[in-house]
Design a protein around this motif. Structure first.
Motif, PDB file in Angstrom:
ATOM      1  N   SER A  33       0.851  -1.184   0.000  1.00 38.19           N
ATOM      2  CA  SER A  33       0.000   0.000   0.000  1.00 38.19           C
ATOM      3  C   SER A  33       0.887   1.235   0.000  1.00 38.19           C
ATOM      4  O   SER A  33       1.904   1.266   0.699  1.00 38.19           O
ATOM      5  N   LYS A  39      -1.994   6.626   0.662  1.00 35.12           N
ATOM      6  CA  LYS A  39      -3.336   6.080   0.411  1.00 35.12           C
ATOM      7  C   LYS A  39      -3.852   5.316   1.620  1.00 35.12           C
ATOM      8  O   LYS A  39      -4.991   5.484   2.034  1.00 35.12           O
ATOM      9  N   TYR A  40      -3.015   4.425   2.153  1.00 33.02           N
ATOM     10  CA  TYR A  40      -3.406   3.662   3.347  1.00 33.02           C
ATOM     11  C   TYR A  40      -2.147   3.216   4.060  1.00 33.02           C
ATOM     12  O   TYR A  40      -1.453   2.305   3.615  1.00 33.02           O
ATOM     13  N   LYS A  69      -2.559   4.224   9.883  1.00 29.33           N
ATOM     14  CA  LYS A  69      -4.018   4.292   9.707  1.00 29.33           C
ATOM     15  C   LYS A  69      -4.638   2.917   9.927  1.00 29.33           C
ATOM     16  O   LYS A  69      -5.682   2.778  10.571  1.00 29.33           O
ATOM     17  N   PHE A  70      -4.003   1.885   9.396  1.00 26.99           N
ATOM     18  CA  PHE A  70      -4.468   0.509   9.555  1.00 26.99           C
ATOM     19  C   PHE A  70      -4.587   0.161  11.043  1.00 26.99           C
ATOM     20  O   PHE A  70      -5.575  -0.405  11.499  1.00 26.99           O
ATOM     21  N   ASP A 107      -7.533   1.940  12.563  1.00 25.89           N
ATOM     22  CA  ASP A 107      -8.789   1.312  12.138  1.00 25.89           C
ATOM     23  C   ASP A 107      -8.993  -0.042  12.823  1.00 25.89           C
ATOM     24  O   ASP A 107     -10.118  -0.440  13.089  1.00 25.89           O
ATOM     25  N   THR A 111      -9.492  -3.776   8.285  1.00 26.80           N
ATOM     26  CA  THR A 111      -9.903  -3.144   7.037  1.00 26.80           C
ATOM     27  C   THR A 111     -10.166  -4.214   5.993  1.00 26.80           C
ATOM     28  O   THR A 111      -9.727  -5.348   6.138  1.00 26.80           O
ATOM     29  N   TRP A 141      -9.243  -5.179   2.151  1.00 25.61           N
ATOM     30  CA  TRP A 141      -8.146  -4.849   1.244  1.00 25.61           C
ATOM     31  C   TRP A 141      -8.731  -4.670  -0.150  1.00 25.61           C
ATOM     32  O   TRP A 141      -8.940  -5.631  -0.866  1.00 25.61           O
TER      33      TRP A 141
END
Length: 139
Positions: A11, A15-16, A20-21, A24, A27, A29
């Motif tokens: 990634s 973008k990600y 961030k993952f 969260d 997620t 994919w």
């Protein structure tokens, strides 16, 4: 029970990102629009281990995730060709492992990250996965 498989997903951090993952906590994919990468998603099983790689910026393996839900229709498109899996973070690597380090390691010369630079979801052999983890400890 089937044997755990090992994977690497890429990634772009803008973008990600790994950060961030982790925020969260889980997620799906999405965004995979390459048939080979899609077929790899379809092979992923719950419990499989996944290395998280920051592409373009950084070019580092930064963490370990695991598959928590097997493939289903990508909710971001109506095109039935595309699927997602759900991933959850497991842990950050002690030290990121760079693409340069991976390319310099003889035992990793055949991995898709080196041979097929554009592939976003790829299988790894257990020993390749373990070697990258070992490299992250700096030992």
């Amino acid at each position: 029970m089937s044997k755990t498989q090992h994977w690497l997903v890429k990634s772009e951090p803008f973008k990600y990102s790994w950060e961030k993952f982790n925020k969260d906590g889980r997620t799906f994919w999405d965004g995979v629009r390459n048939y080979q990468a899609r077929n790899n998603l379809k092979e992923m099983k719950e419990g499989d281990l996944v290395l998280f790689y920051h592409s373009n910026e950084g070019k580092n393996v930064v963490g370990i995730a695991k598959v928590v839900k097997e493939f289903y229709q990508d909710p971001t498109t109506d095109d039935a060709n595309w699927v997602v899996v759900d991933l959850a973070p497991v842990e950050a690597l002690k030290n990121p492992v760079s693409l340069e380090q991976i390319k310099a390691e003889e035992s990793l010369k055949d991995i898709s990250l080196v041979r097929q630079g554009r592939l976003s979801v790829m299988p790894l052999k257990a020993e390749e996965f373990d070697k990258i983890l070992e490299m992250s400890t700096g030992e």
